[in-house]
Write a protein that holds these residues in place. Structure first.
Motif, short mmCIF file in Angstrom:
data_model
loop_
_atom_site.label_atom_id
_atom_site.label_comp_id
_atom_site.label_asym_id
_atom_site.label_seq_id
_atom_site.Cartn_x
_atom_site.Cartn_y
_atom_site.Cartn_z
N PRO A 151 1.02 -0.97 -0.21
CA PRO A 151 -0.03 0.38 0.18
C PRO A 151 0.68 1.12 -0.11
O PRO A 151 0.09 2.45 -0.35
CB PRO A 151 -0.76 -0.04 1.38
CG PRO A 151 -0.02 -1.56 2.28
CD PRO A 151 1.12 -2.23 1.05
N VAL A 152 2.49 1.27 0.99
CA VAL A 152 2.87 2.13 0.70
C VAL A 152 3.23 2.45 -1.15
O VAL A 152 3.34 3.95 -1.49
CB VAL A 152 4.24 2.15 1.65
CG1 VAL A 152 5.12 3.79 1.29
CG2 VAL A 152 3.80 2.03 2.92
N THR A 153 3.85 1.21 -2.13
CA THR A 153 4.57 1.61 -2.94
C THR A 153 2.85 2.31 -4.57
O THR A 153 3.56 2.05 -5.84
CB THR A 153 5.36 0.91 -3.27
OG1 THR A 153 4.85 -0.48 -3.22
CG2 THR A 153 6.74 0.65 -2.44
N GLY A 154 2.15 0.58 -3.48
CA GLY A 154 1.07 0.97 -4.89
C GLY A 154 0.89 0.18 -6.01
O GLY A 154 0.88 0.41 -6.65
N ILE A 155 2.35 -0.47 -5.43
CA ILE A 155 2.34 -1.63 -6.75
C ILE A 155 1.69 -3.65 -6.65
O ILE A 155 2.90 -3.56 -5.28
CB ILE A 155 4.52 -2.15 -6.16
CG1 ILE A 155 5.13 -0.65 -7.29
CG2 ILE A 155 4.74 -3.35 -7.78
CD1 ILE A 155 6.11 -0.37 -7.18
N VAL A 156 1.54 -3.35 -7.13
CA VAL A 156 0.97 -5.10 -6.93
C VAL A 156 2.01 -6.30 -7.36
O VAL A 156 2.74 -5.96 -8.09
CB VAL A 156 -0.18 -5.91 -7.87
CG1 VAL A 156 -0.87 -7.50 -7.52
CG2 VAL A 156 -1.57 -4.97 -7.11
N SER A 157 2.35 -7.09 -6.30
CA SER A 157 3.67 -7.97 -6.91
C SER A 157 3.26 -8.98 -7.35
O SER A 157 4.23 -10.46 -8.10
CB SER A 157 4.42 -8.79 -5.43
OG SER A 157 3.83 -8.78 -4.00
N THR A 170 1.73 -9.09 -11.85
CA THR A 170 3.64 -9.42 -11.69
C THR A 170 4.39 -7.57 -11.19
O THR A 170 4.24 -7.16 -13.01
CB THR A 170 4.25 -10.03 -12.21
OG1 THR A 170 3.62 -11.15 -12.03
CG2 THR A 170 5.29 -10.55 -11.48
N ASN A 171 4.35 -6.98 -10.25
CA ASN A 171 5.29 -5.71 -10.40
C ASN A 171 4.74 -4.93 -11.54
O ASN A 171 5.14 -4.10 -12.32
CB ASN A 171 6.75 -6.17 -10.92
CG ASN A 171 7.65 -6.86 -9.94
OD1 ASN A 171 7.40 -6.74 -8.95
ND2 ASN A 171 8.46 -7.60 -10.62
N PHE A 172 3.20 -4.78 -10.86
CA PHE A 172 2.46 -3.96 -12.10
C PHE A 172 2.10 -2.49 -10.67
O PHE A 172 1.39 -3.04 -9.45
CB PHE A 172 1.17 -4.49 -11.28
CG PHE A 172 -0.69 -4.06 -12.71
CD1 PHE A 172 0.45 -2.27 -13.12
CD2 PHE A 172 -1.28 -4.24 -12.21
CE1 PHE A 172 -0.45 -2.35 -13.62
CE2 PHE A 172 -2.36 -3.91 -13.63
CZ PHE A 172 -2.40 -2.70 -13.78
N ALA A 173 2.38 -1.51 -11.37
CA ALA A 173 2.63 -0.16 -10.37
C ALA A 173 1.56 0.43 -10.36
O ALA A 173 0.44 1.48 -11.42
CB ALA A 173 4.06 0.71 -10.90
N ILE A 174 0.47 -0.37 -10.10
CA ILE A 174 -1.47 0.83 -10.68
C ILE A 174 -1.77 0.70 -9.63
O ILE A 174 -2.11 1.65 -10.92
CB ILE A 174 -2.18 -1.70 -10.17
CG1 ILE A 174 -3.64 -0.72 -10.28
CG2 ILE A 174 -2.09 -1.05 -8.44
CD1 ILE A 174 -4.21 -1.85 -10.70
N ARG A 175 -0.91 1.71 -8.96
CA ARG A 175 -1.16 3.38 -8.18
C ARG A 175 -1.18 4.63 -9.17
O ARG A 175 -2.01 5.16 -9.21
CB ARG A 175 -1.44 3.25 -6.96
CG ARG A 175 -2.00 4.75 -6.23
CD ARG A 175 -1.43 5.43 -4.79
NE ARG A 175 0.23 4.94 -5.05
CZ ARG A 175 0.96 4.87 -3.89
NH1 ARG A 175 0.65 5.13 -2.48
NH2 ARG A 175 1.95 4.94 -4.44
N ASP A 176 -0.10 4.18 -9.09
CA ASP A 176 0.94 5.37 -10.56
C ASP A 176 -0.15 5.41 -11.76
O ASP A 176 -0.68 6.76 -12.41
CB ASP A 176 2.32 4.81 -11.17
CG ASP A 176 2.98 5.69 -9.80
OD1 ASP A 176 2.88 5.36 -9.00
OD2 ASP A 176 4.13 5.13 -9.91
N VAL A 188 -6.19 5.67 -3.22
CA VAL A 188 -5.02 4.56 -2.20
C VAL A 188 -5.65 3.15 -2.67
O VAL A 188 -5.98 3.02 -3.38
CB VAL A 188 -5.97 4.65 -0.86
CG1 VAL A 188 -5.54 3.54 0.07
CG2 VAL A 188 -6.14 5.96 -0.50
N VAL A 189 -4.19 2.69 -3.04
CA VAL A 189 -4.17 1.04 -4.20
C VAL A 189 -3.71 0.32 -1.86
O VAL A 189 -3.03 0.30 -2.09
CB VAL A 189 -3.42 1.18 -4.48
CG1 VAL A 189 -3.18 -0.46 -4.89
CG2 VAL A 189 -3.76 1.54 -5.55
#
Ligand SMILES: [Zn+2]
Length: 384
Positions: A151-157, A170-176, A188-189
């Protein structure tokens, strides 16, 4: 475009009003320790910005109605998404958390990232169109993902729901990506499990309880560790992966690539896989398994009991480690009485000494929109 950018003290006042529903100026003064004139100035600013309104509260005894302050209904809004790999929900609430609308959809989100993002945009546009809310009146977007998400970086691992799912996740920077798609600053993600825990504390089975654990026993198994009313994520931002605690290193394969995780025995997918294998009925659904097992039919009952027992070992670990006020157990697996009772029994057996006396497990609220309402609530938490 509305900018809600309250100062530090304004945020304190808004948070207090949100927590209590309504508050008089005197109550705000007592709770914050601010002077009467300071409270009067702060609430005056918030009234003129339209975020709060004056309402009347009837006295409990005789006397005139009291003037209280409340968040303005249906003036500013937040949108929430609960995104699974196969099922999604979208909701819009006002600042009080009152639901205007919720919509569900079923779509396999296993295509390229651009398709996933287009689809999420469609869902948001759908509730805006349906409710007639102007995007300019929306203050933020909360997204709960059934995936491993920071939730801090907004990245789905990894995810949603299984690492074997589309590599797009995988490694999806979805919040950006969402920030580029929507005009709102507050995006917020987070993990749906943590979003659901926030909702359980606001309106469900952990109403007003600050220290508890929410365990979701669904197609995956995860926990939200609620400490002082907030999800604890740890320095690595990923705390709560109770589903991947190893029970037997030679046990069945788990979606994470290891063997013998709790999830490989106690998730709804694991229960269903086992019952399809043992009965030969490959068309069996989870609901069929639960109805049969809860009415005593074999091997369904034994399968639910064994899965619940393994879940109970996970719950015992949480009680021994954290000594929470209670554990709220939710998710599709926990809809079975046999599963829930086995989990409770084993949790009691495997806790130590005095911890055993404090083992308190309650079912989740069963509200069909917990995840999506929690996602809305998480945005409000960041606003004030
Ligand atoms: Zn695992």
């Amino acid at each position: 475009m509305i900018e809600l950018n309250p100062s530090g003290r304004q945020r304190d006042v808004l948070a207090l009003i949100r927590e209590r529903g309504t508050a008089t100026r005197a109550e705000i003064q007592a709770a914050t320790g601010l002077s009467a004139s300071r409270v009067s100035r702060l609430t005056g600013e918030l009234l003129s910005s339209g975020v709060i309104v004056i309402e009347e509260r009837l006295p409990s005894g005789e006397g005139r109605p009291q003037e209280v302050l409340a968040l303005a209904p249906r003036r500013h809004f937040v949108i929430g998404l609960d995104v699974g790999g196969l099922v999604q929900q979208v909701a819009i609430t006002d600042l009080r958390g009152e639901l205007l609308q919720v919509r569900s959809s079923r779509k396999a989100l296993d295509g390229p990232r651009s398709d996933i993002l287009d689809f999420l945009k469609e869902l948001v546009d759908l509730v805006l169109d349906d409710t007639g809310v102007d995007a300019a009146g929306v203050l933020g977007l909360g997204v709960g993902l059934r995936a491993i998400v920071d939730p801090v970086t907004g990245i789905v691992s990894a995810g949603p729901e299984a690492p074997s799912w589309s590599p797009s996740w995988t490694n999806f920077a979805i919040r950006d990506e969402l920030s580029a798609l929507f005009p709102w600053k507050a995006i917020v993600v987070d993990d749906t499990v943590r979003a659901s825990a926030v909702a359980e504390r606001r309106m469900g089975s952990a109403l007003g309880i600050d220290d508890f654990v929410f365990v979701l026993a669904d197609t995956g198994i995860g926990a939200a560790l609620m400490i002082n009313g907030k999800p604890y994520i740890g320095p690595g931002h990923l705390a709560g992966e109770i589903g991947h605690v190893t029970i037997d290193p030679n046990g069945p394969m788990c979606g994470c690539g290891k063997r013998g995780c709790i999830e490989a025995y106690a998730s709804s997918s694991a229960l269903l896989l086992r019952s399809r294998q043992e009965t030969g009925n490959t068309a069996m659904e989870l609901e069929d398994l639960i109805v049969a097992g809860d009415s005593g039919c074999e091997p369904h009952r034994s399968i639910l009991e064994a899965g619940g027992g393994i879940m109970g070992r996970g719950l015992a670990i949480l009680f021994n480690l954290l000594s929470p006020r209670q554990i709220v157990l939710g998710g599709a697996s926990s809809a079975s009485t046999v599963y829930r009772e086995a989990a409770m029994q084993v949790a009691r057996q495997q806790t130590v000494g005095k911890v055993r006396d404090s083992v308190h497990i309650v079912p989740a609220s069963g509200h069909p929109h917990t995840g999506v309402l929690g996602a809305c609530s998480m945005v409000l938490d960041t606003l004030f």
